[in-house]
Design a protein around this motif. Sequence first.
Motif, PDB file in Angstrom:
ATOM      1  N   UNK A  65      44.808 -20.175 -30.837  1.00 31.95           N
ATOM      2  CA  UNK A  65      43.449 -20.342 -30.310  1.00 31.95           C
ATOM      3  C   UNK A  65      42.482 -20.754 -31.418  1.00 31.95           C
ATOM      4  N   UNK A  66      42.732 -20.275 -32.637  1.00 36.59           N
ATOM      5  CA  UNK A  66      41.898 -20.695 -33.765  1.00 36.59           C
ATOM      6  C   UNK A  66      42.008 -22.186 -34.020  1.00 36.59           C
ATOM      7  N   UNK A  67      43.237 -22.699 -34.018  1.00 37.08           N
ATOM      8  CA  UNK A  67      43.450 -24.133 -34.206  1.00 37.08           C
ATOM      9  C   UNK A  67      42.800 -24.924 -33.069  1.00 37.08           C
ATOM     10  N   UNK A  68      43.021 -24.484 -31.852  1.00 36.97           N
ATOM     11  CA  UNK A  68      42.427 -25.149 -30.692  1.00 36.97           C
ATOM     12  C   UNK A  68      40.899 -25.137 -30.780  1.00 36.97           C
ATOM     13  N   UNK A  69      40.336 -24.028 -31.215  1.00 35.41           N
ATOM     14  CA  UNK A  69      38.883 -23.909 -31.341  1.00 35.41           C
ATOM     15  C   UNK A  69      38.337 -24.892 -32.362  1.00 35.41           C
ATOM     16  N   UNK A 107      32.066 -23.389 -23.457  1.00 30.31           N
ATOM     17  CA  UNK A 107      33.519 -23.194 -23.416  1.00 30.31           C
ATOM     18  C   UNK A 107      34.073 -23.069 -24.835  1.00 30.31           C
ATOM     19  N   UNK A 108      33.632 -23.947 -25.735  1.00 32.87           N
ATOM     20  CA  UNK A 108      34.072 -23.887 -27.128  1.00 32.87           C
ATOM     21  C   UNK A 108      33.656 -22.600 -27.811  1.00 32.87           C
ATOM     22  N   UNK A 109      32.435 -22.160 -27.538  1.00 33.04           N
ATOM     23  CA  UNK A 109      31.950 -20.913 -28.132  1.00 33.04           C
ATOM     24  C   UNK A 109      32.793 -19.729 -27.651  1.00 33.04           C
ATOM     25  N   UNK A 110      33.070 -19.696 -26.358  1.00 36.71           N
ATOM     26  CA  UNK A 110      33.886 -18.615 -25.799  1.00 36.71           C
ATOM     27  C   UNK A 110      35.313 -18.666 -26.347  1.00 36.71           C
ATOM     28  N   UNK A 111      35.825 -19.848 -26.558  1.00 32.72           N
ATOM     29  CA  UNK A 111      37.147 -20.010 -27.161  1.00 32.72           C
ATOM     30  C   UNK A 111      37.144 -19.444 -28.584  1.00 32.72           C
ATOM     31  N   UNK A 112      36.097 -19.734 -29.333  1.00 31.98           N
ATOM     32  CA  UNK A 112      35.966 -19.189 -30.691  1.00 31.98           C
ATOM     33  C   UNK A 112      35.877 -17.671 -30.690  1.00 31.98           C
ATOM     34  N   UNK A 113      35.117 -17.125 -29.754  1.00 33.22           N
ATOM     35  CA  UNK A 113      35.015 -15.656 -29.652  1.00 33.22           C
ATOM     36  C   UNK A 113      36.356 -15.041 -29.275  1.00 33.22           C
ATOM     37  N   UNK A 114      37.097 -15.713 -28.390  1.00 32.70           N
ATOM     38  CA  UNK A 114      38.424 -15.225 -28.009  1.00 32.70           C
ATOM     39  C   UNK A 114      39.356 -15.225 -29.216  1.00 32.70           C
ATOM     40  N   UNK A 115      39.301 -16.274 -30.014  1.00 29.91           N
ATOM     41  CA  UNK A 115      40.127 -16.342 -31.220  1.00 29.91           C
ATOM     42  C   UNK A 115      39.762 -15.215 -32.188  1.00 29.91           C
TER      43      UNK A 115
END
Length: 164
Positions: A65-69, A107-115
């Motif tokens: 998820x970090x890479x994807x973010x 969406x990107x911010x939430x992805x970063x928080x998930x990572x």
Amino acid sequence: LMTEALLIFSPETSLLRSFSRKVKVRVHWALQLLALLCALLGLGIITYNKHLNGKAHFVTWHGLTGLLTVLYAGGQCAGGVLLLYPKLMKNWTLAKLKLYHATSGLVGYLLGCASLMLGMCSLWFTTSVTSISWYLAMLCPLLTSLVIMNQVSNAYLYRKRSQH
């Protein structure tokens, strides 16, 4: 940096409330670019460290998820450039570009928080940070996500009302 860059447009929390929209956009752009550069630097350092220690790359949910973010943030920054030069997108209105940029940014911010939260579930973090401190650490990205989601939804509702 991403949180601050997004909150620049908040009428309630921005330190730049009295500044023009153009200034806010430029500061947002600079902070987001700096956030992306920091993310790329961090990704590079982590990848190099894994290489030095002979460890596998991107095998955990946190790593993936970090890479994807980071990749998503790069795309989002490229999309933000289109807002600086909206004439490049001839079939799109500026209002639509702004809406899509804000929504995909969320969406990107939430992805970063998930990572970030997945990283806090790692063995290293859970042995280093224990008891109430772990819960408080987890609460930070969760609360900031709620604040950012609220801001984006309020901006969307404001645009809807102003169109009628």
